[in-house]
Write a protein that holds these residues in place. Structure first.
Motif, PDB file in Angstrom:
ATOM      1  N   GLN A   1     -12.636   0.701   2.454  1.00 44.33           N
ATOM      2  CA  GLN A   1     -13.271  -0.175   1.496  1.00 44.33           C
ATOM      3  C   GLN A   1     -13.530   0.211   0.083  1.00 44.33           C
ATOM      4  O   GLN A   1     -13.593  -0.754  -0.705  1.00 44.33           O
ATOM      5  CB  GLN A   1     -14.803  -0.305   2.184  1.00 44.33           C
ATOM      6  CG  GLN A   1     -14.789  -0.916   3.682  1.00 44.33           C
ATOM      7  CD  GLN A   1     -14.406  -2.347   3.457  1.00 44.33           C
ATOM      8  OE1 GLN A   1     -14.897  -3.262   2.801  1.00 44.33           O
ATOM      9  NE2 GLN A   1     -13.442  -2.722   4.443  1.00 44.33           N
ATOM     10  N   ASP A   2     -13.423   1.434  -0.226  1.00 46.08           N
ATOM     11  CA  ASP A   2     -13.518   1.819  -1.703  1.00 46.08           C
ATOM     12  C   ASP A   2     -12.736   3.211  -1.950  1.00 46.08           C
ATOM     13  O   ASP A   2     -12.279   3.877  -1.006  1.00 46.08           O
ATOM     14  CB  ASP A   2     -15.042   1.840  -1.693  1.00 46.08           C
ATOM     15  CG  ASP A   2     -15.347   1.850  -3.336  1.00 46.08           C
ATOM     16  OD1 ASP A   2     -14.658   1.594  -4.129  1.00 46.08           O
ATOM     17  OD2 ASP A   2     -16.590   2.070  -3.825  1.00 46.08           O
TER      18      ASP A   2
ATOM     19  N   ARG B   1      -6.926  -2.996  -3.932  1.00 44.95           N
ATOM     20  CA  ARG B   1      -8.078  -3.859  -3.638  1.00 44.95           C
ATOM     21  C   ARG B   1      -7.637  -5.499  -3.166  1.00 44.95           C
ATOM     22  O   ARG B   1      -6.550  -5.898  -4.019  1.00 44.95           O
ATOM     23  CB  ARG B   1      -9.168  -4.130  -4.749  1.00 44.95           C
ATOM     24  CG  ARG B   1      -9.571  -2.726  -5.020  1.00 44.95           C
ATOM     25  CD  ARG B   1     -10.611  -2.854  -5.963  1.00 44.95           C
ATOM     26  NE  ARG B   1     -11.227  -1.514  -6.480  1.00 44.95           N
ATOM     27  CZ  ARG B   1     -12.357  -0.819  -5.768  1.00 44.95           C
ATOM     28  NH1 ARG B   1     -12.710  -1.443  -4.666  1.00 44.95           N
ATOM     29  NH2 ARG B   1     -12.723   0.418  -6.053  1.00 44.95           N
ATOM     30  N   PHE B   2      -8.229  -5.766  -2.141  1.00 44.79           N
ATOM     31  CA  PHE B   2      -7.612  -7.456  -1.916  1.00 44.79           C
ATOM     32  C   PHE B   2      -8.842  -8.328  -2.039  1.00 44.79           C
ATOM     33  O   PHE B   2     -10.211  -7.987  -2.034  1.00 44.79           O
ATOM     34  CB  PHE B   2      -7.750  -7.434  -0.566  1.00 44.79           C
ATOM     35  CG  PHE B   2      -6.274  -6.635   0.104  1.00 44.79           C
ATOM     36  CD1 PHE B   2      -6.281  -5.339   0.169  1.00 44.79           C
ATOM     37  CD2 PHE B   2      -5.222  -7.496   0.674  1.00 44.79           C
ATOM     38  CE1 PHE B   2      -5.283  -4.708   0.572  1.00 44.79           C
ATOM     39  CE2 PHE B   2      -4.300  -6.680   1.309  1.00 44.79           C
ATOM     40  CZ  PHE B   2      -4.227  -5.458   1.071  1.00 44.79           C
TER      41      PHE B   2
ATOM     42  N   ARG C   1       0.644  -1.299  -0.036  1.00 43.80           N
ATOM     43  CA  ARG C   1      -0.049  -0.094  -0.096  1.00 43.80           C
ATOM     44  C   ARG C   1       1.006   1.134   0.089  1.00 43.80           C
ATOM     45  O   ARG C   1       0.265   2.269   0.359  1.00 43.80           O
ATOM     46  CB  ARG C   1      -1.108   0.072   1.097  1.00 43.80           C
ATOM     47  CG  ARG C   1      -2.005  -0.852   0.758  1.00 43.80           C
ATOM     48  CD  ARG C   1      -3.211  -0.899   2.004  1.00 43.80           C
ATOM     49  NE  ARG C   1      -3.007  -1.660   2.866  1.00 43.80           N
ATOM     50  CZ  ARG C   1      -3.944  -2.415   3.794  1.00 43.80           C
ATOM     51  NH1 ARG C   1      -5.168  -2.356   3.305  1.00 43.80           N
ATOM     52  NH2 ARG C   1      -3.496  -2.944   4.751  1.00 43.80           N
TER      53      ARG C   1
ATOM     54  N   THR D   1     -11.260  -8.071   6.947  1.00 43.66           N
ATOM     55  CA  THR D   1     -10.422  -8.494   5.880  1.00 43.66           C
ATOM     56  C   THR D   1      -9.290  -7.486   5.844  1.00 43.66           C
ATOM     57  O   THR D   1      -9.331  -6.488   6.760  1.00 43.66           O
ATOM     58  CB  THR D   1     -11.181  -8.130   4.222  1.00 43.66           C
ATOM     59  OG1 THR D   1     -11.320  -6.941   4.148  1.00 43.66           O
ATOM     60  CG2 THR D   1     -12.511  -9.011   4.514  1.00 43.66           C
ATOM     61  N   TYR D   2      -8.296  -7.372   4.962  1.00 49.06           N
ATOM     62  CA  TYR D   2      -7.384  -6.475   5.006  1.00 49.06           C
ATOM     63  C   TYR D   2      -7.775  -5.233   4.237  1.00 49.06           C
ATOM     64  O   TYR D   2      -6.952  -4.190   4.107  1.00 49.06           O
ATOM     65  CB  TYR D   2      -6.099  -6.993   4.160  1.00 49.06           C
ATOM     66  CG  TYR D   2      -5.321  -7.898   5.104  1.00 49.06           C
ATOM     67  CD1 TYR D   2      -3.973  -7.500   5.609  1.00 49.06           C
ATOM     68  CD2 TYR D   2      -5.567  -9.072   5.177  1.00 49.06           C
ATOM     69  CE1 TYR D   2      -3.439  -8.133   6.564  1.00 49.06           C
ATOM     70  CE2 TYR D   2      -4.710  -9.963   6.039  1.00 49.06           C
ATOM     71  CZ  TYR D   2      -3.837  -9.391   6.805  1.00 49.06           C
ATOM     72  OH  TYR D   2      -3.009 -10.054   7.666  1.00 49.06           O
ATOM     73  N   GLN D   3      -8.910  -5.353   3.445  1.00 48.90           N
ATOM     74  CA  GLN D   3      -9.436  -4.078   2.720  1.00 48.90           C
ATOM     75  C   GLN D   3      -9.533  -2.811   3.507  1.00 48.90           C
ATOM     76  O   GLN D   3     -10.441  -2.895   4.261  1.00 48.90           O
ATOM     77  CB  GLN D   3     -10.634  -4.439   1.937  1.00 48.90           C
ATOM     78  CG  GLN D   3     -11.055  -3.445   0.965  1.00 48.90           C
ATOM     79  CD  GLN D   3      -9.944  -3.294  -0.158  1.00 48.90           C
ATOM     80  OE1 GLN D   3      -9.915  -4.309  -0.880  1.00 48.90           O
ATOM     81  NE2 GLN D   3      -9.449  -2.384  -0.336  1.00 48.90           N
ATOM     82  N   ASN D   4      -8.859  -1.803   3.291  1.00 49.52           N
ATOM     83  CA  ASN D   4      -8.685  -0.706   4.008  1.00 49.52           C
ATOM     84  C   ASN D   4      -8.127   0.385   3.406  1.00 49.52           C
ATOM     85  O   ASN D   4      -7.004   0.650   2.873  1.00 49.52           O
ATOM     86  CB  ASN D   4      -7.794  -0.947   5.289  1.00 49.52           C
ATOM     87  CG  ASN D   4      -7.780   0.318   6.417  1.00 49.52           C
ATOM     88  OD1 ASN D   4      -8.541   1.122   6.365  1.00 49.52           O
ATOM     89  ND2 ASN D   4      -7.061   0.047   7.377  1.00 49.52           N
TER      90      ASN D   4
ATOM     91  N   HIS E   1     -11.394  -7.684  -9.208  1.00 47.53           N
ATOM     92  CA  HIS E   1     -12.205  -6.690  -8.850  1.00 47.53           C
ATOM     93  C   HIS E   1     -13.570  -6.690 -10.088  1.00 47.53           C
ATOM     94  O   HIS E   1     -13.107  -6.800 -11.176  1.00 47.53           O
ATOM     95  CB  HIS E   1     -11.450  -5.457  -8.995  1.00 47.53           C
ATOM     96  CG  HIS E   1     -12.340  -4.293  -8.891  1.00 47.53           C
ATOM     97  ND1 HIS E   1     -13.441  -3.933  -7.988  1.00 47.53           N
ATOM     98  CD2 HIS E   1     -12.041  -2.975  -9.599  1.00 47.53           C
ATOM     99  CE1 HIS E   1     -13.818  -2.846  -8.106  1.00 47.53           C
ATOM    100  NE2 HIS E   1     -13.116  -2.166  -9.185  1.00 47.53           N
TER     101      HIS E   1
END
Ligand code: SF4
Ligand code: SF4
Length: 217
Positions: free
Chosen positions: A45-46, A56-57, A18, A40-43, A212
């Motif tokens: 979200q968008d 994106r994970f 990141r 999740t690791y998504q951070n 994605h």
């Protein structure tokens, strides 16, 4: 115009550090985003008006039943024939710029007068976002201020693995072709996404939808 600049995003080299996401915020003076732990690791979200680049994970199972964990550093593709600009200019004259030298797709301050959802829907990659307070439209600028002064985009400069490469479009297209051929031995589904339509060319090693929903437009 199809010359100008390009970015290669080789997802096979991305480790999801990141660094690109943070460098984009730092260079562009964008604030941090309050996030929630959702398991999740998504951070975050968008993408948003304050997050122009997002790693994106995606997790799931491959065709052979083995698990995958894919990373996709999402950003505006700076389309060669940008449908968002067609939509914007149809609503408000002077709302967008397609830079003749670099090919960067840019929104101006009057873009906020256009109906945002129509502009967003025009983008095959679901990129444009709107600031909820100012109503300004926001997305990656290809670091126009940097590349106009012979500096690479901040995200590319910071990438430690070589997953991001910036250069002349012709050279990046050739580089993408060669890299796909290299990858095909180990990953028969390896491909470059929309290389004839966009300036930011992604390489994936599996079905783009596994990365994605809007990866390939
Ligand atoms: S990716 Fe979307 S926002 Fe970016 S230039 Fe293309 S249509 Fe416009
Ligand atoms: S090119 Fe610049 S504005 Fe675009 S994602 Fe990279 S750092 Fe952000």
């Amino acid at each position: 115009m199809a010359d100008g600049k390009s970015i290669l995003v080789d997802t096979s080299r991305c480790t999801a550090c990141r660094g690109c996401q943070v460098a984009c915020k730092q260079w562009n003076g964008l604030p941090g985003t309050a996030t929630k732990q959702v398991g999740t690791y998504q951070n975050p979200q968008d993408l948003s008006a304050e997050t122009w680049r997002l790693v994106r994970f995606a997790e799931g199972k491959k065709d052979n039943g083995k698990p995958y964990w894919y990373f996709f550093s999402d950003q505006c593709r700076h389309c060669l024939d940008p449908p968002c600009l067609d939509a914007l200019q149809g609503f408000v004259k002077g709302a967008g710029v397609h830079d003749a030298t670099t090919g960067a797709v840019l929104y101006t301050s009057v873009a906020s007068q256009a109906p945002f959802e129509d502009v967003r829907k025009a983008c095959p990659f679901n990129i444009p976002r709107q600031d909820p307070k100012s109503k300004a439209l926001a997305k990656c600028t290809l670091c126009f201020d940097r590349i106009s002064n012979n500096m690479p985009p901040a995200c590319v400069k910071t990438c430690p693995t070589g997953a991001l490469v910036f250069g002349e479009r012709k050279e990046i297209v050739e580089m993408a072709k060669k890299r796909v051929e290299e990858l095909k031995g180990a990953y028969p589904k390896a491909m470059a996404l929309n290389p004839d339509e966009v300036r930011v060319i992604y390489i994936v090693t599996d079905d783009p939808k596994k990365y994605h929903a809007h990866a390939a437009g």
